[in-house]
Design an enzyme around this catalytic site. Structure first.
Site, short mmCIF file in Angstrom:
data_model
loop_
_atom_site.label_atom_id
_atom_site.label_comp_id
_atom_site.label_asym_id
_atom_site.label_seq_id
_atom_site.Cartn_x
_atom_site.Cartn_y
_atom_site.Cartn_z
N SER A 235 57.80 33.73 56.46
CA SER A 235 57.00 34.81 55.70
C SER A 235 57.97 35.43 54.80
CB SER A 235 56.70 35.96 56.91
OG SER A 235 55.96 37.20 56.22
N CYS A 236 57.47 36.19 54.12
CA CYS A 236 57.96 36.99 52.95
C CYS A 236 57.60 38.17 52.51
CB CYS A 236 58.84 36.04 51.80
SG CYS A 236 57.56 35.46 50.88
N GLY A 237 57.34 38.42 51.24
CA GLY A 237 56.64 39.45 50.59
C GLY A 237 55.27 38.93 50.18
#
Length: 277
Positions: A235-237
């Site tokens: 996951s990230c932004g």
């Protein structure tokens, strides 16, 4: 023709430019606070522009970079002249930034022969290879057909089920300050913090300047937070830098990889989803 790794060097690409079924995609997007439009346009010869922001993101979604459906991906890929037997090389003009996202997209849509140019355009230029200032355009549609592979894709339900599952590791590519909620999110309206029970691996930590670190170094990095027997969900932004980690873990020899498409843009916006700081 196939390459031994999902990551290829500028020298390898230069040596194989003669291949008839080679498709070279410039996958560049702007970074937050840094526009590529401010840079002189230099490209690898025979580059086709892969419009990640406009053509290959679902604008009916409220979240950025949401993956389009099979039909839309098929149509847009065909418009680029991509065929079922195409060897696809993804690169970006930053080095390594958005090209792994496009690699993941093609993997998710069932295309096996897709690779990322290590170091992107900077690596190409460092080798004094020829550049151009214009794209090519397909003279006819390709026969590419998307075939969605759910094993590469994670949504909110999959994340919720993974939070307390010891056989899965959720890995967040954002900076430590964003992960810990000590710095604000760049997108308005998002909570600060991280997905419950997730671990942090800042995407820059798998890179050495504009290239990936060596396979052995990447293996050591991932061994510290997970292991190859687990399914790893990144996951990230908004799904871009999560894909950098997904490719890094693949290079390191890990299987069972998913990218959370909505990432923190989705999770951080929903007050009902559990977070930690």
């Amino acid at each position: 023709m196939t390459f031994n790794s999902p990551l290829i060097s500028a020298e390898e690409l230069h040596h194989n430019l003669h291949l008839d079924n080679l498709i070279i995609l410039d996958c560049t997007i702007n970074k937050v606070g840094n526009s590529i439009k401010d840079h002189e346009l230099k490209l690898i010869p025979n580059s086709i522009f892969f419009d990640l922001e406009s053509k290959f993101s679902d604008h009916s979604s409220q979240f950025p970079h949401t993956l389009v459906n099979e039909n839309s991906f098929t149509e847009e890929a065909q418009n680029l002249g991509i065929n079922q037997d195409s060897i696809i090389i993804c690169y970006d003009r930053w080095g390594v930034y958005s090209s792994p996202r496009v690699w993941w997209m093609f993997k998710t849509m069932g295309h096996e022969k897709v690779y990322v140019l290590d170091g992107g355009l900077p690596a190409w230029i460092e080798n004094n290879f020829e550049t151009t200032s214009s794209y090519i355009h397909a003279d006819k549609k390709g026969d590419f057909k998307a075939n969605f592979q759910k094993d590469w894709f994670a949504d909110t339900e999959i994340i919720l089920n993974a939070i307390n599952d010891k056989s899965k590791t959720i890995i967040d590519a954002r900076s430590p300050s964003r992960f810990n909620g000590t710095s604000p999110e760049p997108r308005k309206g998002l909570r600060s913090g991280h997905i419950q029970n997730s671990k942090n691996l800042f995407f820059e930590n798998v890179l050495a300047n504009t290239k990936y670190k060596l396979k052995e170094e990447l293996r050591t990095i991932f061994d510290e937070i997970t292991d190859s027997s687990k399914e790893n969900i990144f996951s990230c932004g908004s799904g871009i830098t999560a894909s950098i980690l997904a490719l890094a873990s693949t290079i390191a020899g890990f299987d069972g990889i998913k990218v959370y498409d909505g990432s923190w843009s989705e999770w951080g916006a929903d007050e009902n989803l559990p977070i930690e700081r």
